[in-house]
Design an enzyme around this catalytic site. Structure first.
Site, mmCIF file in Angstrom:
data_model
loop_
_atom_site.group_PDB
_atom_site.id
_atom_site.type_symbol
_atom_site.label_atom_id
_atom_site.label_comp_id
_atom_site.label_asym_id
_atom_site.label_seq_id
_atom_site.Cartn_x
_atom_site.Cartn_y
_atom_site.Cartn_z
ATOM 1 N N PRO A 73 0.833 -1.208 0.000
ATOM 2 C CA PRO A 73 0.000 0.000 0.000
ATOM 3 C C PRO A 73 0.867 1.257 0.000
ATOM 4 O O PRO A 73 1.918 1.301 0.654
ATOM 5 C CB PRO A 73 -0.821 -0.107 1.281
ATOM 6 C CG PRO A 73 -0.148 -1.129 2.122
ATOM 7 C CD PRO A 73 0.600 -2.039 1.197
ATOM 8 N N LEU A 74 0.447 2.277 -0.726
ATOM 9 C CA LEU A 74 1.236 3.501 -0.893
ATOM 10 C C LEU A 74 1.177 4.370 0.361
ATOM 11 O O LEU A 74 0.116 4.552 0.954
ATOM 12 C CB LEU A 74 0.684 4.352 -2.057
ATOM 13 C CG LEU A 74 1.069 4.001 -3.472
ATOM 14 C CD1 LEU A 74 0.449 2.700 -3.909
ATOM 15 C CD2 LEU A 74 0.660 5.129 -4.418
ATOM 16 N N GLY A 75 2.307 4.886 0.778
ATOM 17 C CA GLY A 75 2.341 5.881 1.852
ATOM 18 C C GLY A 75 1.959 5.321 3.209
ATOM 19 O O GLY A 75 1.636 6.054 4.134
ATOM 20 N N GLY A 87 3.790 3.265 5.234
ATOM 21 C CA GLY A 87 4.870 2.926 6.168
ATOM 22 C C GLY A 87 5.536 1.602 5.882
ATOM 23 O O GLY A 87 6.382 1.146 6.650
ATOM 24 N N GLY A 123 7.258 1.033 3.101
ATOM 25 C CA GLY A 123 8.394 1.217 2.197
ATOM 26 C C GLY A 123 8.068 1.038 0.723
ATOM 27 O O GLY A 123 8.906 0.561 -0.053
ATOM 28 N N SER A 177 7.766 3.295 -1.569
ATOM 29 C CA SER A 177 8.603 4.144 -2.431
ATOM 30 C C SER A 177 9.977 3.516 -2.633
ATOM 31 O O SER A 177 10.511 3.483 -3.751
ATOM 32 C CB SER A 177 8.761 5.529 -1.805
ATOM 33 O OG SER A 177 9.506 5.465 -0.580
ATOM 34 N N ALA A 178 10.540 2.980 -1.570
ATOM 35 C CA ALA A 178 11.872 2.372 -1.680
ATOM 36 C C ALA A 178 11.831 1.132 -2.562
ATOM 37 O O ALA A 178 12.701 0.934 -3.422
ATOM 38 C CB ALA A 178 12.393 2.013 -0.287
ATOM 39 N N ASP A 190 15.413 2.577 4.377
ATOM 40 C CA ASP A 190 14.375 1.909 3.572
ATOM 41 C C ASP A 190 14.966 1.290 2.317
ATOM 42 O O ASP A 190 14.687 0.132 1.989
ATOM 43 C CB ASP A 190 13.312 2.927 3.144
ATOM 44 C CG ASP A 190 12.461 3.411 4.294
ATOM 45 O OD1 ASP A 190 12.991 3.530 5.418
ATOM 46 O OD2 ASP A 190 11.287 3.698 4.091
HETATM 47 N N1 ATP Z 1 2.786 1.078 -7.070
HETATM 48 C C1 ATP Z 1 3.313 2.303 -7.200
HETATM 49 N N2 ATP Z 1 3.321 2.925 -8.388
HETATM 50 C C2 ATP Z 1 3.867 4.166 -8.523
HETATM 51 N N3 ATP Z 1 4.398 4.883 -7.520
HETATM 52 C C3 ATP Z 1 4.393 4.309 -6.309
HETATM 53 C C4 ATP Z 1 3.862 3.012 -6.069
HETATM 54 N N4 ATP Z 1 4.002 2.727 -4.742
HETATM 55 C C5 ATP Z 1 4.592 3.815 -4.175
HETATM 56 N N5 ATP Z 1 4.820 4.754 -5.108
HETATM 57 C C6 ATP Z 1 5.397 6.086 -4.875
HETATM 58 O O1 ATP Z 1 5.821 6.182 -3.527
HETATM 59 C C7 ATP Z 1 5.032 7.187 -2.853
HETATM 60 C C8 ATP Z 1 4.788 6.776 -1.410
HETATM 61 O O2 ATP Z 1 6.064 6.895 -0.790
HETATM 62 P P1 ATP Z 1 6.179 7.348 0.748
HETATM 63 O O3 ATP Z 1 7.629 7.318 1.078
HETATM 64 O O4 ATP Z 1 5.432 8.589 0.999
HETATM 65 O O5 ATP Z 1 5.438 6.185 1.524
HETATM 66 P P2 ATP Z 1 5.930 4.678 1.716
HETATM 67 O O6 ATP Z 1 7.289 4.497 1.111
HETATM 68 O O7 ATP Z 1 4.859 3.779 1.227
HETATM 69 O O8 ATP Z 1 6.013 4.574 3.281
HETATM 70 P P3 ATP Z 1 7.309 4.850 4.215
HETATM 71 O O9 ATP Z 1 8.259 5.700 3.417
HETATM 72 O O10 ATP Z 1 6.768 5.578 5.391
HETATM 73 O O11 ATP Z 1 7.848 3.491 4.519
HETATM 74 C C9 ATP Z 1 3.747 7.285 -3.648
HETATM 75 O O12 ATP Z 1 3.147 8.561 -3.449
HETATM 76 C C10 ATP Z 1 4.284 7.125 -5.064
HETATM 77 O O13 ATP Z 1 4.904 8.329 -5.506
HETATM 78 C C1 MEV Z 2 10.687 8.255 8.347
HETATM 79 C C2 MEV Z 2 11.839 7.461 7.786
HETATM 80 O O1 MEV Z 2 12.823 7.269 8.802
HETATM 81 C C3 MEV Z 2 11.373 6.088 7.356
HETATM 82 C C4 MEV Z 2 10.265 6.068 6.369
HETATM 83 O O2 MEV Z 2 9.891 4.720 6.092
HETATM 84 C C5 MEV Z 2 12.436 8.238 6.616
HETATM 85 C C6 MEV Z 2 13.762 7.637 6.151
HETATM 86 O O3 MEV Z 2 14.460 7.022 6.979
HETATM 87 O O4 MEV Z 2 14.076 7.819 4.955
HETATM 88 MG MG MG Z 3 8.907 5.761 1.479
#
Ligand code: ATP
Ligand code: MEV
Ligand code: MG
Length: 327
Positions: free
Chosen positions: A112-114, A116, A118, A120-121, A164
């Site tokens: 799931p996006l955003g 927590g 990871g 984006s990573a 991440d």
């Molecule tokens: N399936 C996907 N397709 C395209 N972009 C994505 C996808 N999944 C994540 N992303 C990108 O990553 C962003 C979310 O990254 P963000 O770092 O805010 O949250 P996260 O990585 O899910 O959680 P966290 O960083 O807290 O572990 C989305 O807004 C989008 O830009």
């Molecule tokens: C909030 C944070 O520590 C983790 C996000 O998953 C940011 C980072 O380490 O890049």
């Molecule tokens: Mg992220």
């Protein structure tokens, strides 16, 4: 065509503090993002995003990233969906010395996006690996992790650690402190994840903690205390002392709450898990909404979360020992 995948992660300890040089221990979980990349004859990027929360949409734009993509979806959605892909391709072009390489890219993910976990990573790591291999260059997982870190820094306006992206590239449990990134031994942990269906913007949430540290000296002390929890947690992890791990996770959540990165829904899920007998529970990742991580060898926590108002999904997460890989 070249296809790569990379895992998401949960933080046992240390998110946010790791941005300021404290240690952190994230663990890769069996939720993966998959990126397929095919070379084009021109410098354009055609990106198809079929993520979990929206019907897939396709955007196409020129390779030079200063040109706004000609798209038919809202700018914020484009920026959200495209930012990390675009930054990953920039890194791949640099690594292969092919500044004008164009690609057709398809992203599919069960992270799931955003939230927590990871996402984006995982997307960034998989995109760099697939695009570089599509151009005949094979990078080590450490090289991919470093380039993915630089991509996250670019998208998150400098608000990122290596944790991440190193965890997603390497797999398993890792320990990150500044530039010191290493895989560590971890027993199979009884991880349960609760998801409130929401999301937080990592760049904004990290910037909020930075502002708090600049305003209050005790906020900086709070961040250092999280570092102390991580160092204690490492010892518990080595000893397989899950009761101590759980107590330290509870403590870590309290300090993250004090730093303003929790939310009512995350707190509700954390307390539901604890009341159900979880050894410990805390938010994971940037916070603001999304996921919690709990330790419970029984089914009680998962069941309790399913009946917790605001919890949209609860699932057991297995440690994923594999990092980025070719599919
Ligand atoms: N399936 C996907 N397709 C395209 N972009 C994505 C996808 N999944 C994540 N992303 C990108 O990553 C962003 C979310 O990254 P963000 O770092 O805010 O949250 P996260 O990585 O899910 O959680 P966290 O960083 O807290 O572990 C989305 O807004 C989008 O830009
Ligand atoms: C909030 C944070 O520590 C983790 C996000 O998953 C940011 C980072 O380490 O890049
Ligand atoms: Mg992220």
């Amino acid at each position: 065509m070249t296809v790569s995948s990379a895992p998401g992660k949960v933080y046992l300890f240390g998110e946010h503090a790791v941005v300021y040089g404290e240690p952190a221990v994230p663990c890769a979980i069996e939720r993966r993002a998959t990126v397929a990349v095919e070379s084009r004859d021109d410098d354009r990027l055609r990106v198809h995003l079929s993520d979990l929360s929206i019907d897939g949409f396709t955007v196409e734009y020129s390779g030079s990233t200063d040109e706004t993509p000609d798209v038919n979806v809202s700018e914020s959605l484009v920026q959200a969906g495209i930012g990390y892909i675009d930054a990953a391709i920039e890194q791949a072009r640099d690594a292969t010395e092919r500044p004008d390489a164009g690609f057709d890219i398809t992203v599919e993910s069960d992270i799931p996006l955003g939230a927590g976990l990871g996402s984006s990573a995982a997307v960034t790591v998989a995109a760099i690996d697939a695009a570089t291999r599509e151009l005949g260059v094979s990078l080590s997982s450490d090289e991919i992790a470093d380039r993915a870190y630089r991509a996250e820094l670019a998208v998150q306006d400098g608000e990122a650690s290596r944790a991440d992206t190193f965890c997603s590239a390497t797999g398993g449990a890792v320990r990150v402190e500044g530039d010191d990134c290493r895989a560590i031994e971890s027993p199979d942990l009884p991880i349960v994840v609760g998801f409130d269906g929401g999301a937080g913007d990592t760049g904004k949430l990290v910037a909020g903690v930075r502002a708090l540290r600049e305003e209050y000296e005790f906020a900086g002390e709070t961040v250092k205390s999280i570092g102390d929890i991580v160092r204690q947690g490492e010892r518990a992890l080595t000893e397989g002392d899950t009761e101590e791990l759980g107590r330290l996770m509870n403590f870590n959540h309290g300090l993250l709450e004090a730093l303003g990165v929790s939310s009512r829904s995350l707190d509700n899920m954390v307390w539901a898990a604890r009341d159900a007998g979880a050894l410990g529970a805390k938010l994971t990742g940037a916070g603001g909404g999304g996921c919690i991580v709990a330790l419970d060898p029984t089914d009680e926590t998962e069941t309790a979360l399913r009946f917790t108002p605001g919890c949209e999904d609860a699932f057991r997460a297995e440690l994923d020992t594999e990092g980025v890989r070719e599919e």
